[in-house]
Design a protein around this motif. Sequence first.
Motif, mmCIF file in Angstrom:
data_model
loop_
_atom_site.group_PDB
_atom_site.id
_atom_site.type_symbol
_atom_site.label_atom_id
_atom_site.label_comp_id
_atom_site.label_asym_id
_atom_site.label_seq_id
_atom_site.Cartn_x
_atom_site.Cartn_y
_atom_site.Cartn_z
ATOM 1 N N GLY A 208 72.088 62.990 57.410
ATOM 2 C CA GLY A 208 71.641 62.010 58.235
ATOM 3 C C GLY A 208 73.098 61.670 59.026
ATOM 4 N N ASP A 212 70.484 62.380 64.009
ATOM 5 C CA ASP A 212 69.122 62.209 63.118
ATOM 6 C C ASP A 212 68.462 60.902 63.192
ATOM 7 O OD1 ASP A 212 69.607 64.897 61.506
ATOM 8 O OD2 ASP A 212 71.423 63.888 61.141
ATOM 9 N N THR A 213 69.362 59.890 63.406
ATOM 10 C CA THR A 213 68.828 58.495 63.919
ATOM 11 C C THR A 213 68.269 58.555 65.533
ATOM 12 O OG1 THR A 213 70.498 57.292 62.250
ATOM 13 C CG2 THR A 213 69.274 56.239 64.128
ATOM 14 N N GLU A 221 63.035 66.022 64.622
ATOM 15 C CA GLU A 221 64.128 66.145 63.648
ATOM 16 C C GLU A 221 64.633 67.849 63.976
ATOM 17 O OE1 GLU A 221 62.659 67.392 59.582
ATOM 18 O OE2 GLU A 221 60.963 65.973 60.151
#
Length: 318
Positions: A208, A212-213, A221
């Motif tokens: 992460g 990714d956020t 993703e």
Amino acid sequence: MELRSLDLNLLSVLDAVLETRHITRAARKLGLSQSAVSHALARLREALGDELLVRGPGGLVPTERALAIAEPLRSTLTALERTLASPAPFAARDSKRTFRLAAGDYAEFVLLPPLLARLQAEAPHVNIWVTPATQEEMNARLAAGELDFGLGVPLASAAGAGLRERTLFEEHFVCMVRADHPTVGDTLTLAQYVDMPHAFIAPRGRQGGVVDTALAKLNLERRIALAVPHFLVMPHVVVGSDLIVTLAARVTYAFARHLPLRILAPPLDLPGFRITMAWHERQQQDPGHAWMRDVLGQIGAALGRQDPGPAARTSRSR
């Protein structure tokens, strides 16, 4: 008598009266009234059980007890004044001080070259000792006095740990692939970006990150094909593969000057980050520490004014 029962301010009065042998002149030297000095002398006589000074033909005459006290008292007050005096200014050119820093390889890469150049010119005998540390370790070691500075992203709970922070500069992200990548040209679409195998820097070995956020907000993703803990290996990995990496701009452009790499703007909005220096408040008034804070602050400000490179660019071809 016990020292704690004595008002230590009286000792300065006794020292002045012993030096001047005169109540009025002693009062003038101390910036007190004549009655205040007389009152202080009376309290000392009672506390010490001795007249200390008596009237004589030329003024006040010290007793044998006062004569025995005079020199040790003067030496003690002088030593105390030196102890409590403001510290001397930091003499950078003559100092042999060692400053202990904690930093990751990104902060080392960006900050150490200009810092060493500055020290060579202004403080040639000052030493820098850099050690790695997690954020938790950095907090604890700064608080314990084992480190002078922590360099990197802002520390968690810095204020609650008695730590202070100052922003050095801000950074943004760019994407990097090899210059002759078979599917990437001068622009990058979001579909391409998601479909490509990614390299990822995970200093703590955790999944992460900001990419990714941001992708998760779009219900997307990516595939992490390679994760490594350090920044500086990544350009060499990318130049020999079809991987894409999203990396801090200053590292990326520095390597693109020497390696056949293509730099592109990310196809989605990514927040940047700040690089800060942190220190413990116990060192706030230390002249040497203040000097180094100023040096690092000036280096950070200069880096902040520099544009590391345009949003997208292709470096030299192979």
